[in-house]
Design a protein around this motif. Structure first.
Motif, mmCIF file in Angstrom:
data_model
loop_
_atom_site.group_PDB
_atom_site.id
_atom_site.type_symbol
_atom_site.label_atom_id
_atom_site.label_comp_id
_atom_site.label_asym_id
_atom_site.label_seq_id
_atom_site.Cartn_x
_atom_site.Cartn_y
_atom_site.Cartn_z
ATOM 1 N N LEU A 129 -22.494 -9.193 43.387
ATOM 2 C CA LEU A 129 -21.934 -7.859 43.581
ATOM 3 C C LEU A 129 -22.988 -6.784 43.342
ATOM 4 N N GLY A 130 -23.864 -7.019 42.381
ATOM 5 C CA GLY A 130 -24.911 -6.049 42.086
ATOM 6 C C GLY A 130 -25.840 -5.825 43.258
ATOM 7 N N THR A 131 -26.047 -6.848 44.073
ATOM 8 C CA THR A 131 -26.887 -6.698 45.253
ATOM 9 C C THR A 131 -26.344 -5.604 46.172
ATOM 10 N N PHE A 132 -25.044 -5.618 46.401
ATOM 11 C CA PHE A 132 -24.447 -4.602 47.267
ATOM 12 C C PHE A 132 -24.431 -3.231 46.590
ATOM 13 N N LEU A 133 -24.267 -3.205 45.263
ATOM 14 C CA LEU A 133 -24.322 -1.927 44.554
ATOM 15 C C LEU A 133 -25.714 -1.309 44.660
ATOM 16 N N VAL A 134 -26.753 -2.123 44.520
ATOM 17 C CA VAL A 134 -28.125 -1.626 44.622
ATOM 18 C C VAL A 134 -28.403 -1.120 46.034
ATOM 19 N N PRO A 179 -12.894 -0.753 58.626
ATOM 20 C CA PRO A 179 -12.328 0.175 57.634
ATOM 21 C C PRO A 179 -13.246 0.295 56.411
ATOM 22 N N VAL A 180 -14.148 1.257 56.454
ATOM 23 C CA VAL A 180 -15.175 1.394 55.420
ATOM 24 C C VAL A 180 -14.552 1.606 54.041
ATOM 25 N N ALA A 181 -13.538 2.461 53.970
ATOM 26 C CA ALA A 181 -12.900 2.744 52.673
ATOM 27 C C ALA A 181 -12.279 1.487 52.082
ATOM 28 N N LEU A 182 -11.664 0.659 52.931
ATOM 29 C CA LEU A 182 -11.042 -0.579 52.449
ATOM 30 C C LEU A 182 -12.080 -1.494 51.822
ATOM 31 N N PHE A 183 -13.220 -1.678 52.483
ATOM 32 C CA PHE A 183 -14.242 -2.574 51.943
ATOM 33 C C PHE A 183 -14.941 -1.954 50.736
ATOM 34 N N HIS A 184 -14.978 -0.624 50.687
ATOM 35 C CA HIS A 184 -15.514 0.034 49.494
ATOM 36 C C HIS A 184 -14.648 -0.293 48.276
ATOM 37 N N TYR A 185 -13.337 -0.127 48.429
ATOM 38 C CA TYR A 185 -12.442 -0.392 47.298
ATOM 39 C C TYR A 185 -12.319 -1.887 47.014
ATOM 40 N N LEU A 186 -12.498 -2.726 48.025
ATOM 41 C CA LEU A 186 -12.501 -4.173 47.789
ATOM 42 C C LEU A 186 -13.696 -4.558 46.933
ATOM 43 N N LEU A 187 -14.865 -3.989 47.231
ATOM 44 C CA LEU A 187 -16.059 -4.247 46.421
ATOM 45 C C LEU A 187 -15.856 -3.738 44.999
#
Length: 293
Positions: A20-25, A178-186
């Motif tokens: 998960l940190g990879t996507f946060l970075v 749906p960008v917002a959906l995948f943002h909140y999923l992450l």
């Protein structure tokens, strides 16, 4: 055998956090991970007060407060507040609320502030999960294993969507994702991982596991798939090295694990073939000499 359980727990924590940190970075959202790992504390405290050590309630409460934190950060940013100020206000306020809840009800819940901050990874083998009256292993190992499995399934199923959303949100939106959906999923997965890691590394050190292995991998490669692999391997190596460092120094196990990750980051920062400071200076100096010749 206790050492093996500790190392296995640490590897599960570091692997879940590193993915998960990879996507946060990549999204430049490292501090959001910090905010979530602190903001889940009131959810954990409330769940302890309601249900004791019932894992599903704790997971649900923490995930809910993690998503609330993300929503509040987005709302403050939409109101004109800067990103760093929004994150600082939300996570400190929610973390303080959690600390107050624990302080007021310390006699009623099996939590203390040292546990919250630094975790109790040395004692994971004593909290066994029993199925049908048979101990099947530490509860933390099962909880973290299930968490890692869920993360792997979601990232495998939606790898393309997470990748496009991380590198080019505008293209993702134009493509109908749906960008917002995948943002909140992450963010939901980060919340889930934070609470699953709570017993092991605490609220503060989980941030190191979320960010440092991923940041180290970022310096080593420009390909997402390889970066994910490197971040997991770096996290696992840090876990093993940190355990033996703590054994030699008689120090905090979780602290030594994150310190080991920090040491690997420094090595990558200095000697990475792509972005290493020493390597770039060496190549620049050699290029200057070739021009003079």
């Amino acid at each position: 055998m206790s050492g093996l359980w500790i190392i296995l727990t640490a590897i599960l924590v570091s692997s879940a956090c590193a993915l998960l940190g990879t996507f946060l970075v990549l999204r430049k959202m490292a501090m959001v991970g910090d905010a979530i790992s602190h903001a889940v504390l009131p959810g954990i405290a409330v769940a302890f007060l309601i249900s004791g050590r019932e894992s599903l309630w704790i997971l649900a409460g923490a995930t809910a407060f993690g998503l609330i934190a993300v929503f509040l950060i987005q709302m403050l940013q939409g109101g004109g507040l800067s990103s760093d100020a929004s994150i600082g206000i939300v996570f400190t306020a929610l973390f303080a609320a959690g600390v107050i809840l624990i302080s007021l009800n310390a006699q009623n819940i099996d939590l203390d502030l040292d546990h919250v901050l630094f975790g109790e990874i040395a004692y994971v083998q004593w909290d066994q999960l029993a199925l049908g009256g048979v101990d099947v292993g530490p509860r933390a190992v099962w909880m973290l294993g299930i968490t890692l499995f869920v993360i792997l399934v979601l990232l495998t199923l939606f790898y393309k969507q997470f990748k496009i959303c991380s590198f080019d949100p505008a293209l993702a939106a134009a493509s109908g994702i749906p960008v917002a959906l995948f943002h909140y999923l992450l963010m939901g997965m980060v919340s889930m991982t934070s609470v699953a890691s709570f017993d092991s590394v605490g609220a503060i050190l989980v941030v190191g596991m979320l960010i440092v292995p991923a940041a180290t991998a970022y310096l080593l490669t420009d390909r997402l798939g390889i970066m994910l692999t490197y971040s997991v391997l770096i996290g696992a190596a840090s876990s093993v090295a940190g355990y033996y460092m703590a054994f030699l120094l008689d120090a905090s196990i979780a602290g030594c694990m994150v310190a080991s990750a920090g040491g690997l980051f420094v090595l990558a920062f200095l000697f990475s073939p792509l972005h290493g400071v020493v390597v770039r200076r060496f190549l620049r100096g050699r290029g200057s000499r070739e021009v003079q010749l």
